[in-house]
Design an enzyme around this catalytic site. Structure first.
Site, PDB file in Angstrom:
ATOM      1  CG  ASP A 160      67.529  61.288  10.150  1.00 64.74           C
ATOM      2  OD1 ASP A 160      66.312  61.346  10.403  1.00 64.74           O
ATOM      3  OD2 ASP A 160      68.342  60.684  10.867  1.00 64.74           O
ATOM      4  CG  HIS A 232      61.363  54.900   8.942  1.00 61.19           C
ATOM      5  ND1 HIS A 232      61.638  54.316  10.149  1.00 61.19           N
ATOM      6  CD2 HIS A 232      61.763  56.190   9.048  1.00 61.19           C
ATOM      7  CE1 HIS A 232      62.175  55.206  10.952  1.00 61.19           C
ATOM      8  NE2 HIS A 232      62.263  56.349  10.317  1.00 61.19           N
TER       9      HIS A 232
END
Length: 352
Positions: A160, A232
């Site tokens: 991330d 995403h």
């Protein structure tokens, strides 16, 4: 999830002297504290905000290598109560984004304290001092302790923060530079997501990669041919009229309580304009085109959300006297009660 967490090399040296440390390096621990200011306690809160840099120095001096910092954000309704007078041009309440299947959540919140350090005890001590000063003056909306998870992965298993801007590019992405007295500040959106780990882990690795748009092990982005339109990453690339990609800076952190079945990601995104993050949220929840929502929302549910302006450190320590500022009418929606709002946005430089 959401834009990536910031990289190992911070860009603090590129910040104007008066800016808060919004572009600090990735840390191993963080606390996200969101509160609401109780009626009649504005002076107590302002006194704490003025003294906060000194409190941070006092705690940070106990570990010179601990990297302690605290970034403070102020919500739209609280701004008028605390400071009155002129407002940051784009400070407003975060809207709710509602699609065919998913809806974001909005929390009525006045202050954000984003505490970061390489040791949780430093964050814990500073938060303790903050709350001691604010006892009786605020109501806690949410408190989350985040941690670094292996090689900067979220609890879904993906890295991330891969494409956060760094160095001078980070400062250019997050610091306001066209709002007069409010230049050097920033906007920040936060949002707390809870993950359905049973449903997520029922997917194969290949299926998970199609949801995110990256390889799980290598962190390499899927090709345009492989990447679904509802991945995403695919929905979180925001560009301007000339096709230039607009960046935000994320400092997401995993959190959780396995004994209670709680696994989550705390999204926090800084930007020079909140409109960039809001466009990401609209793409996620409504879809681009409408109906093509972000597949990650089938496994991740927002439970909080709010938008704040981050003033310069100089403003907090020495705010303009109210008598020298004329008070404008508050925006129409400032007095509305709590509405659930979701706070998660993503972007390619913020892509998971």
């Amino acid at each position: 999830m959401g834009p990536m967490a910031r990289g190992e090399t911070g860009a603090s040296a590129d910040l104007p002297p008066e800016s808060q440390d919004v572009v600090g390096p990735l840390t191993r621990a963080a606390i996200f504290l969101v509160v609401r200011v109780n009626e009649g306690t504005e002076d107590t809160v302002k006194d704490l905000l003025t003294d906060l840099p000194g409190l941070q120095r006092s705690v940070g001096f106990r570990s010179l290598t601990g990297g302690l910092s605290c970034v403070t954000g102020i919500g739209s309704a609280a701004w008028d109560r605390l400071y009155g007078g002129p407002r940051p041009a784009e400070l407003h309440e975060l809207p709710v984004f509602k699609g065919d299947r998913h809806e974001s959540v909005v929390s009525r919140a006045d202050l954000l304290f984003h505490l970061r350090a390489d040791r949780m005890d430093l964050c814990f001590e500073l938060e303790t001092l903050i709350m001691a000063r604010l006892e009786g003056a605020v109501t806690v909306v949410d408190e989350v302790q985040g941690f670094r998870y292996f090689d900067a992965r979220d609890v879904l298993g993906f890295v991330d923060g891969t494409e956060n801007p760094t160095g001078r590019g980070a400062s250019e992405a997050v610091l306001v530079d066209d709002d007069g007295d409010f230049d050097g500040g920033s906007y920040v959106v936060v949002q707390k997501y809870l993950h359905d780990m049973a449903a997520w882990n029922a997917l194969s690795t290949e299926q998970q990669e199609l949801v995110i748009g990256r390889r799980k092990l290598s962190d390499v982005e899927l090709s345009d041919e492989e990447k679904p339109a509802d991945a995403h990453i695919a929905l979180n690339v925001i560009t301007d009229e000339d096709g230039n990609e607009l960046d935000i800076l994320r400092d997401n952190m995993p959190f959780g309580r396995p004994a209670y079945g709680e696994f989550g990601t705390y999204f926090i995104g800084y930007a020079k304009s909140p409109s960039v993050i809001e466009r990401m949220l609209e793409n996620m929840f409504v879809g681009s085109p409408p109906g093509n929502h972000d597949r990650i929302l089938d496994f991740s549910t927002p439970v909080t959300g709010a938008l704040f302006y981050v003033p310069t450190a100089g403003f907090l320590e020495d705010p303009p006297a109210p008598s020298s500022r004329s008070s404008p009418a508050a925006p129409e929606n400032e007095s509305e009660p709590d509405v659930s709002l979701g706070i998660g946005s993503l972007r390619r430089s913020a892509r998971s």
